[in-house]
Enzyme design. Structure first.
Site, PDB file in Angstrom:
ATOM      1  N   HIS A 130     -40.146 -21.910  -3.055  1.00  0.00           N
ATOM      2  CA  HIS A 130     -41.294 -21.129  -3.658  1.00  0.00           C
ATOM      3  C   HIS A 130     -40.974 -20.000  -4.344  1.00  0.00           C
ATOM      4  CE1 HIS A 130     -45.111 -18.824  -3.349  1.00  0.00           C
ATOM      5  NE2 HIS A 130     -44.441 -17.687  -3.196  1.00  0.00           N
ATOM      6  N   GLU A 131     -39.866 -19.340  -3.730  1.00  0.00           N
ATOM      7  CA  GLU A 131     -39.152 -18.219  -4.213  1.00  0.00           C
ATOM      8  C   GLU A 131     -38.480 -18.355  -5.599  1.00  0.00           C
ATOM      9  OE1 GLU A 131     -40.214 -15.421  -3.510  1.00  0.00           O
ATOM     10  OE2 GLU A 131     -40.913 -15.898  -1.580  1.00  0.00           O
ATOM     11  N   HIS A 134     -41.000 -18.826  -8.388  1.00  0.00           N
ATOM     12  CA  HIS A 134     -41.216 -17.505  -8.755  1.00  0.00           C
ATOM     13  C   HIS A 134     -40.026 -17.035  -9.860  1.00  0.00           C
ATOM     14  CE1 HIS A 134     -44.753 -16.195  -6.899  1.00  0.00           C
ATOM     15  NE2 HIS A 134     -44.155 -16.114  -5.674  1.00  0.00           N
ATOM     16  N   GLU A 200     -49.132 -16.805  -7.156  1.00  0.00           N
ATOM     17  CA  GLU A 200     -48.595 -17.464  -5.959  1.00  0.00           C
ATOM     18  C   GLU A 200     -49.267 -18.633  -5.924  1.00  0.00           C
ATOM     19  OE1 GLU A 200     -46.986 -16.392  -3.251  1.00  0.00           O
ATOM     20  OE2 GLU A 200     -46.606 -14.428  -4.447  1.00  0.00           O
TER      21      GLU A 200
END
EC number: 3.4.24.-
Length: 318
Positions: A130-131, A134, A200
């Site tokens: 997930h990071e 980003h 997100e």
């Protein structure tokens, strides 16, 4: 659609910023405000990663100090087609994580000790993916810019109070200044939060595809959300403007998807991940750790699906 919505929200934030400057000083006020914001963003562009990592006392780790963690980040970065980011560890009991950096070539991923302690290796992979999403989506720079503009709007609104009562400068007047001081920062905050929530959802989707198993991230979100209700993050409380950077709001842990939330509700995120898992089906990428170099173990040397380890637990940094 996510990128279009983000662009529209960012344009609205910029327009609000220019409007506040115009109310204070007319056309020249708008231009001065824009110059100030540009200078602030330029400084933030080069220094935001060091500043936020310093706020949380994060220290860098490598393959010798944290071999399993760094190895997992390296594998996922390869899957995502990204350069290897720097990896940082925060001495924080609350499980959480964030990414920072002005671009993929100068990025960093930071995780807490609490995250390492409480998540299995598969769940940790979901969070790190997930990071990395980003970073791949350039969200780290986008969120820095939006936070800076929102802060500048609040500063300008406060500054306008000094000129509101002077009718000779064509300012908004006393009543207008009071309204501007209240409504402008509120509007900026709402736009900033809307951008954060949009990014997100996008990072959840891409991160789940990078890891290959959407439900790993869904399981991690449940654990992090539950811990956020119980374990305070005092560094985040002292720096609330950075709350939007974390995978789960480190301040309140509220799961309500409302106008004032920095993140979507965890329930909504999990529902989206469940839908993605159904869509991917057997077309999902091979599981992280499905090779001889990365056996399916939790970060403390135990399998995430076979119960407690029979031997002593080993930390991910040896």
């Amino acid at each position: 659609m996510n990128y279009l919505r983000t662009a529209m929200l960012l344009a609205g934030l910029t327009a609000l910023f220019m409007a506040v400057g115009y109310l204070i000083g007319g056309a020249s006020g708008a231009m001065i405000a824009l110059v100030i914001a540009a200078a602030t963003n330029l400084f933030t562009y080069w220094n935001s990663d060091r500043a936020v990592l310093s706020m949380y006392g994060a220290h860098e780790v490598d393959r010798r100090s944290a071999p399993e963690l760094v190895g997992l980040v390296a594998e996922l970065a390869g899957r995502a087609g990204l350069p290897m980011p720097r990896v940082f560890l925060m001495d924080e009991a609350q499980p959480n994580a964030f990414a920072t950096g002005r671009n993929p070539e100068n990025a960093a991923v930071a995780v807490t000790v609490g995250l390492m302690n409480q998540l299995s290796r598969e769940e940790l992979a979901g969070v790190i993916a997930h990071e990395l999403a980003h970073i791949k989506n350039h969200d780290t720079l986008l969120m820095t810019v939006t936070a800076t503009i929102a802060g500048a709007i609040s500063m300008l609104a406060q500054f306008g109070m000094f000129f509101g009562g002077n009718r000779d400068n064509n300012g908004p007047g006393i009543v207008g200044s009071i309204l501007m001081m209240i409504l402008a920062p509120l509007g900026a905050m709402l736009v900033q939060m809307a951008i954060s929530r949009t990014r997100e959802y996008a990072a959840d989707n891409l991160g789940a595809r990078i890891a290959g198993q959407p439900m790993w991230l869904a399981s991690a979100l449940v654990k992090i959300e539950n811990a956020a209700h119980q374990v305070p993050n005092f560094d985040a409380e002292r720096n609330p403007a950075t709350a939007h950077m974390f995978i789960i709001n480190p301040l309140s842990g509220h799961g309500v998807d409302n106008l004032f939330a920095t993140h979507p509700s965890t329930q909504n995120r999990i529902a989206a991940l469940q839908q993605l898992a159904a869509e991917l089906g057997t077309r999902a990428a091979p599981s992280v750790g499905a090779n001889e170099n990365y056996p399916p173990q939790g970060p403390w040397g135990r399998s995430s699906s076979s119960g407690p380890s029979r031997g002593p637990a080993r930390g991910p940094w040896g």
